[in-house]
Design a protein around this motif. Sequence first.
Motif, PDB file in Angstrom:
ATOM      1  N   PRO A  98       3.717  -8.097  -3.545  1.00  0.00           N
ATOM      2  CA  PRO A  98       2.349  -8.834  -2.773  1.00  0.00           C
ATOM      3  C   PRO A  98       1.529  -7.293  -2.810  1.00  0.00           C
ATOM      4  CG  PRO A  98       3.948  -6.930  -1.980  1.00  0.00           C
ATOM      5  CD  PRO A  98       4.735  -8.030  -2.841  1.00  0.00           C
ATOM      6  N   PRO A  99       0.200  -7.113  -2.818  1.00  0.00           N
ATOM      7  CA  PRO A  99      -0.825  -7.063  -3.193  1.00  0.00           C
ATOM      8  C   PRO A  99      -0.212  -5.184  -3.374  1.00  0.00           C
ATOM      9  CG  PRO A  99      -2.335  -8.403  -1.751  1.00  0.00           C
ATOM     10  CD  PRO A  99      -0.458  -8.232  -1.184  1.00  0.00           C
ATOM     11  N   LEU A 100      -0.708  -4.430  -4.306  1.00  0.00           N
ATOM     12  CA  LEU A 100      -0.350  -2.782  -4.433  1.00  0.00           C
ATOM     13  C   LEU A 100      -1.657  -2.018  -4.120  1.00  0.00           C
ATOM     14  CD1 LEU A 100       2.532  -2.975  -7.146  1.00  0.00           C
ATOM     15  CD2 LEU A 100       2.692  -2.920  -4.592  1.00  0.00           C
ATOM     16  N   THR A 101      -1.910  -1.224  -3.532  1.00  0.00           N
ATOM     17  CA  THR A 101      -2.658   0.138  -3.543  1.00  0.00           C
ATOM     18  C   THR A 101      -2.484   1.034  -4.331  1.00  0.00           C
ATOM     19  OG1 THR A 101      -1.859   1.375  -1.548  1.00  0.00           O
ATOM     20  CG2 THR A 101      -2.786  -0.729  -0.416  1.00  0.00           C
ATOM     21  N   ALA A 102      -3.210   1.990  -4.904  1.00  0.00           N
ATOM     22  CA  ALA A 102      -3.399   3.270  -5.509  1.00  0.00           C
ATOM     23  C   ALA A 102      -1.815   4.275  -4.863  1.00  0.00           C
ATOM     24  CB  ALA A 102      -4.785   3.811  -5.736  1.00  0.00           C
ATOM     25  N   ALA A 103      -1.599   3.952  -3.984  1.00  0.00           N
ATOM     26  CA  ALA A 103      -0.507   4.643  -2.861  1.00  0.00           C
ATOM     27  C   ALA A 103       0.719   4.152  -3.330  1.00  0.00           C
ATOM     28  CB  ALA A 103      -1.069   4.638  -0.894  1.00  0.00           C
ATOM     29  N   ASN A 104       0.669   3.107  -3.412  1.00  0.00           N
ATOM     30  CA  ASN A 104       2.191   2.810  -4.085  1.00  0.00           C
ATOM     31  C   ASN A 104       2.784   2.777  -5.930  1.00  0.00           C
ATOM     32  OD1 ASN A 104       1.026  -0.293  -2.084  1.00  0.00           O
ATOM     33  ND2 ASN A 104       2.914   0.716  -1.762  1.00  0.00           N
ATOM     34  N   VAL A 105       2.257   4.309  -5.725  1.00  0.00           N
ATOM     35  CA  VAL A 105       2.825   4.928  -6.778  1.00  0.00           C
ATOM     36  C   VAL A 105       4.232   4.605  -6.866  1.00  0.00           C
ATOM     37  CG1 VAL A 105       3.889   7.091  -8.195  1.00  0.00           C
ATOM     38  CG2 VAL A 105       1.530   7.034  -6.112  1.00  0.00           C
ATOM     39  N   VAL A 106       5.270   4.397  -6.910  1.00  0.00           N
ATOM     40  CA  VAL A 106       6.511   3.862  -7.201  1.00  0.00           C
ATOM     41  C   VAL A 106       6.843   2.392  -8.182  1.00  0.00           C
ATOM     42  CG1 VAL A 106       9.436   3.019  -6.803  1.00  0.00           C
ATOM     43  CG2 VAL A 106       8.270   5.423  -6.751  1.00  0.00           C
ATOM     44  N   GLN A 107       6.303   1.772  -7.301  1.00  0.00           N
ATOM     45  CA  GLN A 107       5.888   0.118  -7.678  1.00  0.00           C
ATOM     46  C   GLN A 107       4.766   0.278  -8.414  1.00  0.00           C
ATOM     47  OE1 GLN A 107       5.457   1.116  -4.653  1.00  0.00           O
ATOM     48  NE2 GLN A 107       6.549   0.314  -3.164  1.00  0.00           N
ATOM     49  N   ASN A 108       3.611   0.942  -8.728  1.00  0.00           N
ATOM     50  CA  ASN A 108       2.591   0.525  -9.792  1.00  0.00           C
ATOM     51  C   ASN A 108       3.461   1.525 -11.067  1.00  0.00           C
ATOM     52  OD1 ASN A 108       0.214  -0.263  -8.570  1.00  0.00           O
ATOM     53  ND2 ASN A 108       0.224   1.246  -7.898  1.00  0.00           N
ATOM     54  N   GLY A 109       4.471   2.350 -11.232  1.00  0.00           N
ATOM     55  CA  GLY A 109       4.485   2.830 -12.015  1.00  0.00           C
ATOM     56  C   GLY A 109       5.844   2.715 -13.055  1.00  0.00           C
ATOM     57  N   VAL A 110       6.337   1.759 -12.151  1.00  0.00           N
ATOM     58  CA  VAL A 110       7.881   0.606 -13.122  1.00  0.00           C
ATOM     59  C   VAL A 110       7.152  -1.168 -13.347  1.00  0.00           C
ATOM     60  CG1 VAL A 110      10.396   0.172 -12.588  1.00  0.00           C
ATOM     61  CG2 VAL A 110       9.482   1.973 -11.284  1.00  0.00           C
TER      62      VAL A 110
END
Length: 322
Positions: free
Chosen positions: A97-109
């Motif tokens: 699903p769409p991620l925001t900048a606040a979804n740090v873990v998901q974006n990071g992995v």
Amino acid sequence: MHLKRPALLAALVAAATTVIGLVAVLPSAAQQPKDRDTGARELGSPDYGVCRGPDERCYHDWGNFDPAKGYRVLLFTRTAGPRHANLGPALAAGLNPPLTAANVVQNGVVALGQQNGFAVDWTEDVTQLASPNQLFRYNAVIFYSTSRDTLDDAAQTSLRQYIRGGGGFVGVHNAFGTEYNWPWYEGLLGGANYYDHGPAQSGTVRTVDRRDVSTAGLPATWSFKDEWYNLVPAPSRVRVLLTVDEHSLAQGVTGSMGHPGHGAEHPVAWCQYYDGGRAWLTTLGHDALDFSDGSAFPGAVQFQQLLVGGVRSAMGAAPFCR
């Protein structure tokens, strides 16, 4: 018919001589082989009814994964209780699903996967774990700061079948605060469970095993900030990779319930084979800055290196728990 006294004495002397001879050939405690890893002599687990530990004979290769197809992992971050801030807002249903900048873990992995040769799908939709066939599309499943009873019955069964089929599992931070009442999952974590923690603070991590892929390039000691989980039970029959030096924690390690800490052996990362699969675990990973470039957060680069190595080994792209 009873033996007469002389015959009885002779029989007793002969028996005693036999026993003494047997004792003489048994190795003393000092002579017996000492295992480098807790529980390496016994493969079966009386607590969890599975084959577990650092011995690769506990791995069951069913040929479910083809390296020629590349490597892909599923990142699962669903929370059914407290939610760590670095996870960001809860995700919509479905896969990726769409991620925001606040979804740090998901974006990071996802970024770490792009940089290190493995694809990452992410979800907080438990139906994406509903069948083993869904999970067998992935070389490893990552539980990152999940919480409480995050799996339903179908997902529990599917996860167990996946691990038994040779799948890889990576448990990070509050994965230890998940599925409290499921003994098999506690075993998957290394026979460990979250108990409490003190205030987030900087401490000294000690790299106690530098043979593993996840720790091979790490310094002997390095600074990091985390919550430093206390565990009850503490991990057993695993290969400990990292510990924290409790003397380096300015405010101690006691949590809200007064756990005294683990003393000289406070593990924060370890690995094991479990019920046919691979499991790589770390209690680290609390802060959003863990995925930064490290300029403002000492240890971030080391944490990312640790995590990438753990994922690569759990999914079979590198030697596991060596």
